[in-house]
Scaffold this motif. Structure first.
Motif, PDB file in Angstrom:
ATOM      1  N   UNK A  13       0.834  -1.201   0.000  1.00  0.00           N
ATOM      2  CA  UNK A  13       0.000   0.000   0.000  1.00  0.00           C
ATOM      3  C   UNK A  13       0.875   1.259   0.000  1.00  0.00           C
ATOM      4  N   UNK A  14       0.290   2.341  -0.404  1.00  0.00           N
ATOM      5  CA  UNK A  14       0.987   3.629  -0.529  1.00  0.00           C
ATOM      6  C   UNK A  14       1.740   4.006   0.731  1.00  0.00           C
ATOM      7  N   UNK A  15       2.974   4.396   0.561  1.00  0.00           N
ATOM      8  CA  UNK A  15       3.773   4.998   1.627  1.00  0.00           C
ATOM      9  C   UNK A  15       3.706   6.500   1.423  1.00  0.00           C
ATOM     10  N   UNK A  16       3.666   7.251   2.510  1.00  0.00           N
ATOM     11  CA  UNK A  16       3.519   8.692   2.416  1.00  0.00           C
ATOM     12  C   UNK A  16       4.847   9.418   2.575  1.00  0.00           C
ATOM     13  N   UNK A  17       5.043  10.460   1.785  1.00  0.00           N
ATOM     14  CA  UNK A  17       6.147  11.379   2.040  1.00  0.00           C
ATOM     15  C   UNK A  17       5.770  12.171   3.300  1.00  0.00           C
ATOM     16  N   UNK A  18       6.714  12.901   3.842  1.00  0.00           N
ATOM     17  CA  UNK A  18       6.426  13.715   5.030  1.00  0.00           C
ATOM     18  C   UNK A  18       5.315  14.719   4.717  1.00  0.00           C
ATOM     19  N   UNK A  19       5.392  15.348   3.562  1.00  0.00           N
ATOM     20  CA  UNK A  19       4.380  16.330   3.164  1.00  0.00           C
ATOM     21  C   UNK A  19       3.005  15.669   3.019  1.00  0.00           C
ATOM     22  N   UNK A  20       2.946  14.502   2.380  1.00  0.00           N
ATOM     23  CA  UNK A  20       1.678  13.792   2.222  1.00  0.00           C
ATOM     24  C   UNK A  20       1.126  13.343   3.569  1.00  0.00           C
ATOM     25  N   UNK A  21       2.007  12.824   4.423  1.00  0.00           N
ATOM     26  CA  UNK A  21       1.581  12.371   5.746  1.00  0.00           C
ATOM     27  C   UNK A  21       0.996  13.532   6.543  1.00  0.00           C
ATOM     28  N   UNK A  22       1.617  14.690   6.450  1.00  0.00           N
ATOM     29  CA  UNK A  22       1.119  15.873   7.160  1.00  0.00           C
ATOM     30  C   UNK A  22      -0.269  16.248   6.662  1.00  0.00           C
ATOM     31  N   UNK A  23      -0.463  16.215   5.349  1.00  0.00           N
ATOM     32  CA  UNK A  23      -1.773  16.556   4.779  1.00  0.00           C
ATOM     33  C   UNK A  23      -2.833  15.551   5.209  1.00  0.00           C
ATOM     34  N   UNK A  24      -2.508  14.282   5.173  1.00  0.00           N
ATOM     35  CA  UNK A  24      -3.452  13.235   5.562  1.00  0.00           C
ATOM     36  C   UNK A  24      -3.822  13.359   7.041  1.00  0.00           C
ATOM     37  N   UNK A  25      -2.824  13.629   7.885  1.00  0.00           N
ATOM     38  CA  UNK A  25      -3.052  13.699   9.329  1.00  0.00           C
ATOM     39  C   UNK A  25      -3.605  15.054   9.770  1.00  0.00           C
ATOM     40  N   UNK A  49      17.498   8.363   0.161  1.00  0.00           N
ATOM     41  CA  UNK A  49      17.579   8.983   1.479  1.00  0.00           C
ATOM     42  C   UNK A  49      16.281   9.639   1.919  1.00  0.00           C
ATOM     43  N   UNK A  50      15.308   9.700   1.024  1.00  0.00           N
ATOM     44  CA  UNK A  50      14.027  10.325   1.372  1.00  0.00           C
ATOM     45  C   UNK A  50      13.237   9.433   2.311  1.00  0.00           C
ATOM     46  N   UNK A  51      12.500  10.069   3.190  1.00  0.00           N
ATOM     47  CA  UNK A  51      11.714   9.363   4.204  1.00  0.00           C
ATOM     48  C   UNK A  51      10.334   9.020   3.657  1.00  0.00           C
ATOM     49  N   UNK A  52       9.848   7.832   4.004  1.00  0.00           N
ATOM     50  CA  UNK A  52       8.480   7.426   3.696  1.00  0.00           C
ATOM     51  C   UNK A  52       7.841   6.901   4.975  1.00  0.00           C
ATOM     52  N   UNK A  53       6.598   7.319   5.189  1.00  0.00           N
ATOM     53  CA  UNK A  53       5.852   6.988   6.404  1.00  0.00           C
ATOM     54  C   UNK A  53       4.895   5.839   6.090  1.00  0.00           C
ATOM     55  N   UNK A  54       4.840   4.860   7.005  1.00  0.00           N
ATOM     56  CA  UNK A  54       3.903   3.755   6.856  1.00  0.00           C
ATOM     57  C   UNK A  54       2.520   4.210   7.324  1.00  0.00           C
ATOM     58  N   UNK A  55       1.495   4.051   6.480  1.00  0.00           N
ATOM     59  CA  UNK A  55       0.157   4.578   6.794  1.00  0.00           C
ATOM     60  C   UNK A  55      -0.424   4.086   8.115  1.00  0.00           C
ATOM     61  N   UNK A  56      -0.261   2.826   8.441  1.00  0.00           N
ATOM     62  CA  UNK A  56      -0.838   2.291   9.674  1.00  0.00           C
ATOM     63  C   UNK A  56      -0.313   2.985  10.913  1.00  0.00           C
ATOM     64  N   UNK A  57       0.979   3.258  10.926  1.00  0.00           N
ATOM     65  CA  UNK A  57       1.548   3.920  12.105  1.00  0.00           C
ATOM     66  C   UNK A  57       1.100   5.375  12.178  1.00  0.00           C
ATOM     67  N   UNK A  58       0.906   5.995  11.025  1.00  0.00           N
ATOM     68  CA  UNK A  58       0.415   7.373  10.999  1.00  0.00           C
ATOM     69  C   UNK A  58      -0.983   7.443  11.604  1.00  0.00           C
TER      70      UNK A  58
END
Length: 71
Positions: A13-25, A49-58
């Motif tokens: 499933x989709x992993x979020x960039x920091x910017x995407x994670x911020x928008x979703x949250x 080196x870019x960070x990706x956030x796992x949706x479940x933990x977000x």
């Protein structure tokens, strides 16, 4: 921290960039970085080196911050 296998990430499933994670949250990117530094969200780094956030933990952290029970 987990290094993300790009081929595996494409099948997952989709992993979020920091910017995407911020928008979703509904928080700022700085808040996402704070959650990362506090170990509250699971994340990985791409070979670039870019960070990706796992949706479940977000979702789990957002629920906790909002005062609702997490998973």
């Amino acid at each position: 921290m987990v290094t993300v296998d790009v081929a595996m990430a494409e099948r997952q499933p989709k992993l979020f960039s920091v910017k995407e994670a911020a928008a979703v949250a509904g928080v700022s990117p700085r808040t996402i970085w704070n959650w990362i530094s506090r170990g509250l969200v699971d994340y990985g780094r791409l070979p670039s080196g870019r960070v990706r956030i796992f949706p479940g933990s977000l979702l789990r952290v957002k629920r906790r911050e909002d005062g609702r029970p997490g998973n």
